[in-house]
Motif scaffolding. Sequence first.
Motif, PDB file in Angstrom:
ATOM      1  N   GLY A  75      -2.397   5.364   6.691  1.00  0.00           N
ATOM      2  CA  GLY A  75      -3.269   4.649   7.623  1.00  0.00           C
ATOM      3  C   GLY A  75      -3.383   3.168   7.349  1.00  0.00           C
ATOM      4  O   GLY A  75      -4.486   2.599   7.362  1.00  0.00           O
ATOM      5  N   VAL A  76      -2.249   2.508   7.117  1.00  0.00           N
ATOM      6  CA  VAL A  76      -2.174   1.055   6.963  1.00  0.00           C
ATOM      7  C   VAL A  76      -0.984   0.612   7.796  1.00  0.00           C
ATOM      8  O   VAL A  76       0.162   0.979   7.497  1.00  0.00           O
TER       9      VAL A  76
ATOM     10  N   PHE B  75       0.829  -1.208   0.000  1.00  0.00           N
ATOM     11  CA  PHE B  75       0.000   0.000   0.000  1.00  0.00           C
ATOM     12  C   PHE B  75       0.864   1.259   0.000  1.00  0.00           C
ATOM     13  O   PHE B  75       0.514   2.262  -0.637  1.00  0.00           O
ATOM     14  N   GLN B  76       1.989   1.218   0.686  1.00  0.00           N
ATOM     15  CA  GLN B  76       2.889   2.362   0.647  1.00  0.00           C
ATOM     16  C   GLN B  76       3.455   2.563  -0.754  1.00  0.00           C
ATOM     17  O   GLN B  76       3.626   3.700  -1.213  1.00  0.00           O
ATOM     18  N   TYR B  77       3.727   1.467  -1.444  1.00  0.00           N
ATOM     19  CA  TYR B  77       4.212   1.554  -2.825  1.00  0.00           C
ATOM     20  C   TYR B  77       3.142   2.165  -3.725  1.00  0.00           C
ATOM     21  O   TYR B  77       3.424   3.002  -4.597  1.00  0.00           O
ATOM     22  N   GLY B  78       1.887   1.772  -3.509  1.00  0.00           N
ATOM     23  CA  GLY B  78       0.803   2.350  -4.288  1.00  0.00           C
ATOM     24  C   GLY B  78       0.650   3.840  -4.056  1.00  0.00           C
ATOM     25  O   GLY B  78       0.258   4.581  -4.964  1.00  0.00           O
TER      26      GLY B  78
ATOM     27  N   GLU C  56      -2.607  12.751   1.147  1.00  0.00           N
ATOM     28  CA  GLU C  56      -1.396  13.495   1.495  1.00  0.00           C
ATOM     29  C   GLU C  56      -0.146  12.759   1.025  1.00  0.00           C
ATOM     30  O   GLU C  56       0.827  13.383   0.574  1.00  0.00           O
ATOM     31  N   ALA C  57      -0.161  11.436   1.107  1.00  0.00           N
ATOM     32  CA  ALA C  57       1.004  10.648   0.695  1.00  0.00           C
ATOM     33  C   ALA C  57       1.231  10.736  -0.806  1.00  0.00           C
ATOM     34  O   ALA C  57       2.363  10.939  -1.262  1.00  0.00           O
ATOM     35  N   ILE C  58       0.163  10.586  -1.606  1.00  0.00           N
ATOM     36  CA  ILE C  58       0.358  10.623  -3.058  1.00  0.00           C
ATOM     37  C   ILE C  58       0.754  12.027  -3.526  1.00  0.00           C
ATOM     38  O   ILE C  58       1.347  12.180  -4.598  1.00  0.00           O
ATOM     39  N   ALA C  59       0.451  13.026  -2.707  1.00  0.00           N
ATOM     40  CA  ALA C  59       0.864  14.394  -3.031  1.00  0.00           C
ATOM     41  C   ALA C  59       2.262  14.711  -2.502  1.00  0.00           C
ATOM     42  O   ALA C  59       2.775  15.808  -2.723  1.00  0.00           O
TER      43      ALA C  59
ATOM     44  N   PRO D 100       5.307  11.533   4.940  1.00  0.00           N
ATOM     45  CA  PRO D 100       6.069  10.317   4.644  1.00  0.00           C
ATOM     46  C   PRO D 100       5.147   9.111   4.549  1.00  0.00           C
ATOM     47  O   PRO D 100       4.070   9.072   5.161  1.00  0.00           O
ATOM     48  N   LEU D 101       5.562   8.121   3.790  1.00  0.00           N
ATOM     49  CA  LEU D 101       4.721   6.961   3.547  1.00  0.00           C
ATOM     50  C   LEU D 101       4.399   6.174   4.813  1.00  0.00           C
ATOM     51  O   LEU D 101       3.363   5.513   4.904  1.00  0.00           O
TER      52      LEU D 101
END
Length: 601
Positions: A199-200, A162-165, A187-190, A194-195
């Motif tokens: 929320g996983v 999920f962090q990779y996604g 916020e992460a994809i922007a 930090p990854l």
Amino acid sequence: MADRTNETAPDPIDSREISQRLATLDQRIRRRSVLGGALGLAGLAALGWQTPSAAAGPALQGASLPDDAAPPDEQVFVLPDDPTTDKTPDFYESVYERISQSCFDILSDSLVRLSRNIEIVPGAATKWTASNDGQTWTFNLDPNLMWNDGTPVTARDYIATFQYGADPKHAWDFTWFYQGILKGWDEAIAGKIPLDQLGVHQGADEHELVFETVVPAPYLPAMLLYSPTLQAAALQKNGNGLYNADPATSVSAGPFKITEWTLDQRVVYEKNPDYKGTLQVPVNKVVVKLADPKTWFTMYQNNEIDYMQGPAPADIQVAQQDFPDQIYSGVGDFRTWYLFFDVTKPPFDKLEVRQAFSHVIDRDAIKAKILGPAGIPAYSWLAPGFPAANGQALKSIQNYDVAAGKKALADAGFPDGKGFPNLQMWVRNPVPLDLSVSQALASMLQENLGITIETSNKDQKTFMDALTAKPTEILFGFVSYGMDFLDPFNMLSVWLSGGRHSWSNSQFDDLVKKAASFTGDPAERTKMFQDAEKILVEDVPGVFIYHATPVQFAKPWVKGAVLQPDKNGIKALHWPGYTAMDTVPAELYIGKDAPKGRENM
């Protein structure tokens, strides 16, 4: 119209039979108040509802073969796929450039699966629970799952996936799916957090996986059908998820492993002897032949493949004459095909222009002359049988009425098409059926409105990059969309502001978002979704053409429960297909009547 539209494709399956089956499915879905098959509605799921154990899922085909099965070394299933989308076998590397029409996402188990009765059942997760507010979901992973390098499957693998996604450096082509849902995703994809703040995260131990959402998300388990995991260690070692496209570096925790990947030619999967999950498969080898879809029917006729989908209308005619008992038709992913517009630019910034287009498409003629059993006319977004579908009540809004269409175009300032700009209709990676329908649409628009339209066929990447660019780079196009999970929020969210299309309507947005998180009366939730869909149909950001009832051909030696009628009466290989996201691989085997020598294919 093109010549092909003047040919009437005979129905190998009676249209009334399809309609009756869809109606039955619709009634059963409504009775279950489905959010994802076996999932209850928000009032159950969000308020601490817990799944049954894995054993409570549907019975799966075990290792033993039936009496009419070919011997183990001849359990070979041969499928075609498009060589233009063979970058990867993995969902979290690329959705739109992965093998996805044959055997795919089979190297690990998704957290949940779809059964052949369109129900969510346990996959890699044996159970899941929700917090009282519906914003924290805990999934307990099957502790038996192992990678074939001898390491266990743990929460760390799913977290890394999920962090990779969400990694902006990866620029995954499906990031929109979790926007506004998973905590920290936007916020992460922007690149704003930090990854590791996504929320996983791990729960009490390495086999407990926790998801946090920004709103109550009773549909989250259904969404997590799309959760086949990559291996954290392989991701770290290789720097990306492409390692599975090379048998030398591929790592599998799923029912199969990759043993060959010859670019533009074929992919070979063989049964993974180290698999410890519940999806026990009878087939020992899957051969994916990469070939132009236009050649698939010839390959099928020559016994070079065992199964194909999406035949051209002319192919259906031949099949009806030569092998009618090998034709199947189902509901697929409840896909809707539609024309769409960039409503921010002329001439489609005028509602009257969009209304004109909606009224001059003879959907019944397209059904009779092109689709045959492959689709039914659409006047709204949600297909019959899908939760909250309300097509009959909305049918009059975009009905076929050429006079009304001409008047709307004149009201927009283009009487009889005078002064209307020449248009190019973009079509995504079309198979023959798509080509026939798109050409028919262009002909109808030209003939009835007096305008000029050219169809322009684009490859998958070019089309999707242009469609999802901000602002979009496609003024006018023809495309489809099918469910990712069985909830109205999934389908309707495609039209939310800032999503796939340029259309924006705050009232629609509010209704869809409110209904999505609603944990009260299921009927009230359904009414909110139906009110939202009415706004969508009335404002015409899309002209809805047909709901797909996809046609498949399967050889007589393709056997098992997979092609028997499900409890809704649908007889077809169910969506998503031969993948660990569903139970299809456990329910399909090759009969002893298959041609010999298949073990050498």
